[in-house]
Design an enzyme around this catalytic site. Sequence first.
Site, PDB file in Angstrom:
ATOM      1  N   ARG A 132      -2.620 -41.913  43.245  1.00  0.00           N
ATOM      2  CA  ARG A 132      -1.722 -41.920  44.300  1.00  0.00           C
ATOM      3  C   ARG A 132      -0.381 -42.046  44.067  1.00  0.00           C
ATOM      4  NH1 ARG A 132      -6.510 -44.794  47.210  1.00  0.00           N
ATOM      5  NH2 ARG A 132      -7.889 -43.060  47.762  1.00  0.00           N
ATOM      6  N   LYS A 154      12.270 -33.425  45.258  1.00  0.00           N
ATOM      7  CA  LYS A 154      10.984 -31.916  45.573  1.00  0.00           C
ATOM      8  C   LYS A 154      10.093 -32.288  44.707  1.00  0.00           C
ATOM      9  CE  LYS A 154      13.826 -30.290  49.298  1.00  0.00           C
ATOM     10  NZ  LYS A 154      14.383 -28.493  49.524  1.00  0.00           N
ATOM     11  N   GLU A 196      23.956 -22.005  41.615  1.00  0.00           N
ATOM     12  CA  GLU A 196      23.197 -23.737  42.168  1.00  0.00           C
ATOM     13  C   GLU A 196      24.238 -24.849  42.579  1.00  0.00           C
ATOM     14  OE1 GLU A 196      20.837 -23.892  44.727  1.00  0.00           O
ATOM     15  OE2 GLU A 196      19.141 -22.612  43.589  1.00  0.00           O
ATOM     16  N   LYS A 238      25.121 -33.785  45.921  1.00  0.00           N
ATOM     17  CA  LYS A 238      23.292 -33.340  46.253  1.00  0.00           C
ATOM     18  C   LYS A 238      22.779 -35.268  47.141  1.00  0.00           C
ATOM     19  CE  LYS A 238      18.693 -31.396  45.173  1.00  0.00           C
ATOM     20  NZ  LYS A 238      18.158 -30.870  44.699  1.00  0.00           N
ATOM     21  N   GLU A 248      14.500 -33.831  54.663  1.00  0.00           N
ATOM     22  CA  GLU A 248      14.892 -31.664  55.130  1.00  0.00           C
ATOM     23  C   GLU A 248      14.265 -31.526  56.231  1.00  0.00           C
ATOM     24  OE1 GLU A 248      15.367 -28.430  52.307  1.00  0.00           O
ATOM     25  OE2 GLU A 248      14.348 -27.735  53.676  1.00  0.00           O
ATOM     26  N   ARG A 252      20.611 -31.486  54.917  1.00  0.00           N
ATOM     27  CA  ARG A 252      19.437 -30.993  53.303  1.00  0.00           C
ATOM     28  C   ARG A 252      18.611 -29.888  54.178  1.00  0.00           C
ATOM     29  NH1 ARG A 252      15.649 -34.287  49.753  1.00  0.00           N
ATOM     30  NH2 ARG A 252      15.706 -32.390  48.034  1.00  0.00           N
ATOM     31  N   ASN A 256      19.716 -24.856  51.225  1.00  0.00           N
ATOM     32  CA  ASN A 256      19.310 -23.583  50.757  1.00  0.00           C
ATOM     33  C   ASN A 256      19.565 -22.876  50.981  1.00  0.00           C
ATOM     34  OD1 ASN A 256      16.226 -24.783  50.451  1.00  0.00           O
ATOM     35  ND2 ASN A 256      16.514 -25.589  52.643  1.00  0.00           N
ATOM     36  N   HIS A 259      19.195 -19.595  50.175  1.00  0.00           N
ATOM     37  CA  HIS A 259      17.817 -19.424  49.597  1.00  0.00           C
ATOM     38  C   HIS A 259      16.782 -18.353  50.068  1.00  0.00           C
ATOM     39  CE1 HIS A 259      19.354 -22.058  47.018  1.00  0.00           C
ATOM     40  NE2 HIS A 259      18.126 -21.932  45.715  1.00  0.00           N
ATOM     41  N   HIS A 263      14.165 -16.149  48.549  1.00  0.00           N
ATOM     42  CA  HIS A 263      13.122 -16.298  47.577  1.00  0.00           C
ATOM     43  C   HIS A 263      12.516 -14.974  48.078  1.00  0.00           C
ATOM     44  CE1 HIS A 263      12.901 -21.354  47.556  1.00  0.00           C
ATOM     45  NE2 HIS A 263      13.797 -20.971  46.621  1.00  0.00           N
ATOM     46  N   HIS A 277      15.546 -16.721  39.022  1.00  0.00           N
ATOM     47  CA  HIS A 277      15.987 -17.534  40.908  1.00  0.00           C
ATOM     48  C   HIS A 277      17.706 -17.159  41.030  1.00  0.00           C
ATOM     49  CE1 HIS A 277      15.377 -20.458  43.548  1.00  0.00           C
ATOM     50  NE2 HIS A 277      16.618 -21.243  42.976  1.00  0.00           N
TER      51      HIS A 277
HETATM   52  N1  GLY Z   1      16.821 -27.827  46.030  1.00  0.00           N
HETATM   53  C1  GLY Z   1      17.640 -27.660  47.529  1.00  0.00           C
HETATM   54  C2  GLY Z   1      16.898 -29.052  47.914  1.00  0.00           C
HETATM   55  O1  GLY Z   1      16.516 -29.455  46.434  1.00  0.00           O
HETATM   56  O2  GLY Z   1      17.029 -29.755  48.525  1.00  0.00           O
END
Ligand code: GLY
Length: 383
Positions: A132, A154, A196, A238, A248, A252, A256, A259, A263, A277
């Site tokens: 857990r 993430k 990025e 960030k 997010e 946040r 993206n 993205h 994506h 990517h």
């Molecule tokens: N890579 C985007 C984020 O971590 O929110």
Amino acid sequence: MTDWTAIPPGEPAAVRVGLEQRCYDVLIGTGLLAHAPDLIGARLGPARCAIVTDENVAAHHLTPLESRLATLGRHMGTVVLRPGETTKSFAALASLCERLLEMGLERGGLVLALGGGVIGDLTGLAASLVRRGVRFVQVPTTLLAQVDSSVGGKTGINTSQGKNLVGTFHQPSLVLADIGVLASLPAREFRAGYVEAAKYGLLGDAAFFRWLERNWPAVAAQERAALTHLVGTSVQGKADIVARDETEVGERMLLNLGHTFGHALEAWAGYSDRLLHGEAVAIGICLAFELSRELGLVDETSLARVAAHLAAAGLPTRIADIPGAPDPDAATLMRIMAQDKKVRDGRLTFILVRGIGAAFVSRDVSAATVQDFLARRIAVGRG
Ligand code: GLY
């Protein structure tokens, strides 16, 4: 903008991700990997560690880390996975969780993710599930992972419906970004990671983007001061956003930028070497600027500056730049985008721009507008 170029050699820069009881440091410097067990021990105590890495990274960086941990009596075992995006799967996750349990990983243990975004995302997810939730440390070895994916918690794997659709938020306890290890990266992967970093300038820091335009040659030559500034400014950008919006629900989403399109192109290309990517995100960023220009939000000069800089960094900027056949078609890309995590009530979320450093979240663009836009962009440059 902090001047990270002034950090003396040998001294790591530290960025704090301010998440109260889950706050942690990102250390940025050279030689951190060699001292990782000691840096981890000093901050997190003498926990036993399991290492997760991939075959490519293991060939360059595993032995010193393993032997120092073994000398300290803190090495539980190492899992070496196949490199590449296909490792972010349910099968690899299940096997990794079982191997960590077989090693005897306890609640107080630590998992070290030594690698790029794939290793970090998969290991973070396993760490959030086993018993857990156990602590984990990110030791990112790619530029993409150092400036973005290792920070912010993430985690995720891909499914046949799309990228990162199964995952958790699970913050690392420490991130060690050793810019010295970037020298072993293939040039194409370095450039793909650079996107990025450029993203932080484009979404909210025009001064940083101007710095990137002037200093790309020093970054490409991997000059220590330039790399420290690149990684430090990106991570600080960030960390500030993650501290304000960890899960997010708002700001946040700006991370993206490029993205949603990126994506879709990456999934369409089958997560293959045909399109990395970061390359997909470079095209996605240009598409976000082009769509913003069509909507009358941003001027031609800004769009041209963005495309010129990404092209100067050796990145693709148009769908037509994707090598090989077949071409994507707009309807397929729309079907893939419909699975995007940012879809709310069936409406796509796009990160649009009012200028360089001025991104915002929009849910006002209709699917028909986007499909028509994509169909025209796909046609550009095809004979
Ligand atoms: N890579 C985007 C984020 O971590 O929110």
